[in-house]
Design a protein around this motif. Structure first.
Motif, PDB file in Angstrom:
ATOM      1  N   ALA A  41     -72.886  50.172  12.877  1.00  0.00           N
ATOM      2  CA  ALA A  41     -74.062  50.333  12.573  1.00  0.00           C
ATOM      3  C   ALA A  41     -74.874  50.286  12.770  1.00  0.00           C
ATOM      4  O   ALA A  41     -75.792  51.342  12.616  1.00  0.00           O
ATOM      5  N   ALA A  42     -75.283  49.354  13.485  1.00  0.00           N
ATOM      6  CA  ALA A  42     -77.079  49.063  14.162  1.00  0.00           C
ATOM      7  C   ALA A  42     -76.905  49.940  14.717  1.00  0.00           C
ATOM      8  O   ALA A  42     -78.355  50.686  14.806  1.00  0.00           O
ATOM      9  N   VAL A  43     -76.575  50.417  15.850  1.00  0.00           N
ATOM     10  CA  VAL A  43     -76.601  50.764  16.773  1.00  0.00           C
ATOM     11  C   VAL A  43     -76.701  52.864  16.206  1.00  0.00           C
ATOM     12  O   VAL A  43     -77.460  53.225  16.256  1.00  0.00           O
ATOM     13  N   TRP A  44     -76.147  52.812  15.335  1.00  0.00           N
ATOM     14  CA  TRP A  44     -76.414  54.232  14.339  1.00  0.00           C
ATOM     15  C   TRP A  44     -77.828  54.047  13.322  1.00  0.00           C
ATOM     16  O   TRP A  44     -78.656  55.014  13.800  1.00  0.00           O
ATOM     17  N   ALA A  45     -78.407  52.943  12.823  1.00  0.00           N
ATOM     18  CA  ALA A  45     -79.464  52.512  12.236  1.00  0.00           C
ATOM     19  C   ALA A  45     -80.872  52.910  13.703  1.00  0.00           C
ATOM     20  O   ALA A  45     -81.327  53.438  13.364  1.00  0.00           O
ATOM     21  N   VAL A  46     -80.489  52.772  14.784  1.00  0.00           N
ATOM     22  CA  VAL A  46     -81.028  52.560  15.988  1.00  0.00           C
ATOM     23  C   VAL A  46     -81.486  54.396  16.102  1.00  0.00           C
ATOM     24  O   VAL A  46     -82.503  55.077  16.753  1.00  0.00           O
ATOM     25  N   THR A  47     -80.239  54.315  16.040  1.00  0.00           N
ATOM     26  CA  THR A  47     -80.177  55.809  16.816  1.00  0.00           C
ATOM     27  C   THR A  47     -80.296  56.639  15.910  1.00  0.00           C
ATOM     28  O   THR A  47     -81.055  56.905  15.439  1.00  0.00           O
ATOM     29  N   ALA A  48     -79.222  57.953  15.099  1.00  0.00           N
ATOM     30  CA  ALA A  48     -78.469  58.390  14.197  1.00  0.00           C
ATOM     31  C   ALA A  48     -77.307  58.253  13.819  1.00  0.00           C
ATOM     32  O   ALA A  48     -76.822  58.000  14.782  1.00  0.00           O
ATOM     33  N   PRO A  49     -77.113  58.617  12.665  1.00  0.00           N
ATOM     34  CA  PRO A  49     -75.466  58.503  12.084  1.00  0.00           C
ATOM     35  C   PRO A  49     -75.064  60.006  13.237  1.00  0.00           C
ATOM     36  O   PRO A  49     -75.546  60.843  13.783  1.00  0.00           O
ATOM     37  N   PRO A  50     -73.874  59.740  13.504  1.00  0.00           N
ATOM     38  CA  PRO A  50     -73.098  61.007  14.174  1.00  0.00           C
ATOM     39  C   PRO A  50     -73.851  62.255  13.744  1.00  0.00           C
ATOM     40  O   PRO A  50     -73.755  63.409  14.232  1.00  0.00           O
ATOM     41  N   ALA A  51     -73.188  62.551  12.565  1.00  0.00           N
ATOM     42  CA  ALA A  51     -73.760  64.106  11.656  1.00  0.00           C
ATOM     43  C   ALA A  51     -75.214  64.424  11.735  1.00  0.00           C
ATOM     44  O   ALA A  51     -74.962  65.156  11.750  1.00  0.00           O
ATOM     45  N   HIS A  52     -75.957  63.575  11.967  1.00  0.00           N
ATOM     46  CA  HIS A  52     -77.176  63.700  12.297  1.00  0.00           C
ATOM     47  C   HIS A  52     -78.021  63.956  14.073  1.00  0.00           C
ATOM     48  O   HIS A  52     -78.898  64.072  14.155  1.00  0.00           O
ATOM     49  N   ALA A  53     -76.665  63.585  14.642  1.00  0.00           N
ATOM     50  CA  ALA A  53     -77.219  63.381  16.030  1.00  0.00           C
ATOM     51  C   ALA A  53     -77.959  64.650  16.341  1.00  0.00           C
ATOM     52  O   ALA A  53     -77.666  65.946  15.797  1.00  0.00           O
ATOM     53  N   SER A  54     -78.994  64.847  17.598  1.00  0.00           N
ATOM     54  CA  SER A  54     -80.253  65.536  18.061  1.00  0.00           C
ATOM     55  C   SER A  54     -79.681  64.986  19.627  1.00  0.00           C
ATOM     56  O   SER A  54     -79.537  66.739  19.680  1.00  0.00           O
ATOM     57  N   THR A  55     -79.664  64.474  20.493  1.00  0.00           N
ATOM     58  CA  THR A  55     -79.785  64.408  21.951  1.00  0.00           C
ATOM     59  C   THR A  55     -78.155  64.452  22.002  1.00  0.00           C
ATOM     60  O   THR A  55     -77.441  63.860  21.249  1.00  0.00           O
ATOM     61  N   PRO A  56     -77.644  64.691  23.097  1.00  0.00           N
ATOM     62  CA  PRO A  56     -76.929  64.276  23.551  1.00  0.00           C
ATOM     63  C   PRO A  56     -76.391  62.425  23.996  1.00  0.00           C
ATOM     64  O   PRO A  56     -75.095  61.894  23.482  1.00  0.00           O
TER      65      PRO A  56
END
Length: 173
Positions: A41-56
């Motif tokens: 959850a912390a990694v997703w908070a820093v990057t983006a949730p899988p549904a809203h990912a924009s970079t590889p």
């Protein structure tokens, strides 16, 4: 010639854990998995949730996070059921205590003669107490064997019977 006469044992051979034991094990496994879920959850908070990912990189982090959470969920749900199915303990010939267990890759079989047992102990943590379960710990010179997932009343009976067998076979008199 093989002796086929049945032996009278104080305790049966191949005793299974209580029906409540998988619930206790699932809760314990879920508590053990919670740091992994928090980290994902912390990694997703820093990057983006899988549904809203924009970079590889965000896609990779999302997929790895989903795999970790699915693996943790499968471990919490399936491992207690598998452990309940394969965990056995018992007394052989009134002088040997054994515990048999199996995981995906490893089969374990522990045997200890009653003559080498030092103490027999009953343990209950708060979560086990709520579920009415207990654990019997048999201490010997080489280590300890834990009989887990017993009903509290059954565990009290087991401790008394094991203590009697240990007292009869003890070399420490």
């Amino acid at each position: 010639m093989i002796d086929t006469t049945p032996t009278t044992s104080v305790m049966p051979v191949g005793v299974v854990a209580s029906r409540s034991a998988p619930v206790l094990w699932a809760i314990q496994y879920a508590l053990a998995c919670s740091p992994l879920v928090v980290a994902v959850a912390a990694v997703w908070a820093v990057t983006a949730p899988p549904a809203h990912a924009s970079t590889p990189l965000e896609h990779v982090a999302g997929v790895l996070g989903l795999l970790c959470i699915c693996g943790a969920l499968a471990w919490v749900v399936l491992r207690p059921l598998q452990r309940y199915r394969v965990y056995r303990w018992g007394v052989l010939d009134d002088n040997l205590l054994y515990i048999a267990s199996k995981t995906l890759w490893l089969r374990s079989f522990w045997v200890i003669p009653f003559a080498l047992v030092r103490t027999v102990e009953l343990r209950q943590d708060p979560l086990s107490r709520v579920l009415g379960l207990a654990m019997v710990v048999v201490h010997a010179d080489q280590g300890e064997l834990r009989i887990v997932g017993l009903d509290a009343a059954t565990a009290h009976d087991v401790v008394e019977k094991l203590f009697g067998l240990v007292d009869e076979a003890s070399v420490y008199r």
